[in-house]
Design a protein around this motif. Structure first.
Motif, short mmCIF file in Angstrom:
data_model
loop_
_atom_site.label_atom_id
_atom_site.label_comp_id
_atom_site.label_asym_id
_atom_site.label_seq_id
_atom_site.Cartn_x
_atom_site.Cartn_y
_atom_site.Cartn_z
N THR A 254 33.91 84.78 87.74
CA THR A 254 33.69 84.36 89.12
C THR A 254 35.01 84.46 89.89
O THR A 254 36.09 84.55 89.30
CB THR A 254 33.23 82.89 89.19
N ASN A 255 34.90 84.43 91.21
CA ASN A 255 36.10 84.52 92.06
C ASN A 255 37.12 83.45 91.71
O ASN A 255 38.33 83.69 91.71
CB ASN A 255 35.68 84.42 93.53
N GLU A 256 36.64 82.26 91.39
CA GLU A 256 37.54 81.14 91.11
C GLU A 256 38.37 81.34 89.84
O GLU A 256 39.41 80.69 89.66
CB GLU A 256 36.75 79.84 91.00
N MET A 257 37.92 82.22 88.96
CA MET A 257 38.63 82.41 87.68
C MET A 257 39.93 83.19 87.83
O MET A 257 40.75 83.21 86.91
CB MET A 257 37.70 83.08 86.66
N THR A 258 40.11 83.89 88.96
CA THR A 258 41.40 84.53 89.27
C THR A 258 41.84 84.05 90.64
O THR A 258 41.03 83.98 91.56
CB THR A 258 41.32 86.06 89.28
N THR A 259 43.09 83.69 90.76
CA THR A 259 43.58 83.13 92.02
C THR A 259 44.83 83.84 92.53
O THR A 259 45.44 83.41 93.51
CB THR A 259 43.90 81.63 91.85
N ASP A 260 45.22 84.94 91.86
CA ASP A 260 46.44 85.65 92.30
C ASP A 260 46.22 86.34 93.64
O ASP A 260 47.15 86.49 94.42
CB ASP A 260 46.91 86.65 91.24
N TRP B 199 36.86 88.82 97.42
CA TRP B 199 36.20 89.96 96.75
C TRP B 199 37.18 90.73 95.88
O TRP B 199 37.09 91.96 95.73
CB TRP B 199 35.53 90.88 97.78
N ASP B 200 38.13 89.99 95.26
CA ASP B 200 39.10 90.68 94.39
C ASP B 200 38.55 90.92 92.98
O ASP B 200 39.10 91.74 92.25
CB ASP B 200 40.42 89.91 94.32
N ASP B 201 37.47 90.21 92.61
CA ASP B 201 36.96 90.37 91.24
C ASP B 201 35.80 91.36 91.20
O ASP B 201 34.63 90.99 91.01
CB ASP B 201 36.57 89.00 90.67
N ILE B 202 36.15 92.63 91.41
CA ILE B 202 35.15 93.72 91.44
C ILE B 202 35.59 94.83 90.48
O ILE B 202 36.67 94.80 89.91
CB ILE B 202 34.97 94.30 92.86
CA CA Z 1 39.52 85.79 92.51
#
Ligand code: CA
Length: 315
Positions: free
Chosen positions: A146-152, A157-160
């Protein structure tokens, strides 16, 4: 004329099939993910349905095609959509299907409903099937990432753009990301991360990674800024965990599309480079089409710059 007919007859007698780019002309397709299984190339694609005047993507589902000559493609239609995933909503972004442990795992990027697991944004899911052409079902019942699992990256929409690679020892890895490249080990069941998510930024990196191994060297090919976005660039590494060494631009801007997207397989001993452009009539950045061209390596393992042809490939 006699000479032309003679040449033509020689080609036909050799069994050479003439190709053409784009390879799929009956609908607009994007984000190619080829998979060689037994003697067949299966091609997993996105599907552009935006209008000619649209200024954003409209991608309702994922399609599958297959071929044994890279010229004639059998169309299996829309085989998966965000509706397959109860937690998903919105567009069907880039995806890749791989074969492992007797099953086909189709890693997809789409968007998450706002619920207990995520506030929304892009997310990665996994569908599974016993056959390369489905039927596919949600392998987890929730998102893998999910988006929350990466925060850098701060955009939603960075987790694609997942790409999955299984190393010679059977260990699987998933790479993905827009704005930064992220990766994690996968458990043997292919539906759980096995350890932390690592993020890094290859030179000019934008999105669309494709990871593979050739002659003991790891390749990370991606859509990058190049000298003018997007171009295809790549890094290599001795270890899947890096460090990744930047090796340069291997494809210039494609015709009539801002984005491009790499998909690489070796089929019957020959490497092929799959990508998309906007070259079909009425095509464009939101109405793209998948093309295939030959790929060549130098003796040191570096990739020769891809030549985009209208004639495509032929076996
Ligand atoms: Ca993310």
């Amino acid at each position: 004329m006699r000479i032309i007919l003679f040449v033509l007859s020689v080609f036909l007698s050799m069994g050479v099939v003439a190709g053409a780019n784009p390879v799929i002309t009956t609908l607009f397709t994007a984000d190619p993910a080829p998979l060689v299984y037994h003697d067949t190339v299966f091609l997993y694609t996105g599907h552009d349905t935006a209008s000619v005047t649209a200024t954003n993507y409209k991608m309702p589902d994922w399609h599958i095609f297959s071929s044994t000559d890279l010229v004639h493609w059998k169309d299996y239609g829309a085989c998966l959509s965000p509706a397959t995933f109860s937690w998903a909503t919105g567009d069907a972004y880039a995806a890749q299907c791989i074969y492992h442990n007797g099953k086909f795992y189709w890693f997809v990027s789409t968007f998450h409903k706002s619920d207990a697991n995520s506030k929304g944004g892009a997310a990665i899911g996994v569908a599974v099937s016993d056959r390369p052409t489905g039927p596919f079902r949600d392998a987890i019942g929730k998102a893998l990432v999910t988006n929350e699992m990466t925060t850098d990256m701060k955009h939603s929409w960075d987790d694609i753009d997942p790409t999955v690679f299984v190393d010679d020892d059977g260990q699987a890895y998933v790479f993905w990301g827009n704005g930064s490249c992220k990766y994690a080990r996968l458990k043997n069941n292919m539906v759980e991360l096995d350890g932390p998510i690592i993020t890094f930024k290859p030179e000019h990196y934008i999105e669309g990674p494709w990871v593979y191994k050739r002659n003991g060297l790891y390749y990370l090919v991606y859509a990058g800024a190049g000298t003018k976005p997007e171009m295809i660039e790549y890094c290599t590494a001795e270890n899947i965990a890096g460090p990744w060494t930047y090796r340069g631009i291997i494809q210039d801007n494609v015709q009539n599309s801002f984005t491009t997207h790499p998909g690489i397989v070796e089929y019957k001993g020959t490497p092929y480079f799959f990508y998309h452009d906007g070259s079909l009539p009425t095509g464009g950045s939101y109405r793209r089409s998948i093309c295939i061209d030959r790929m060549f390596y130098n003796p040191d393992g570096s990739i020769v710059k891809i030549v985009q042809t209208r004639t495509g490939v032929a076996l």
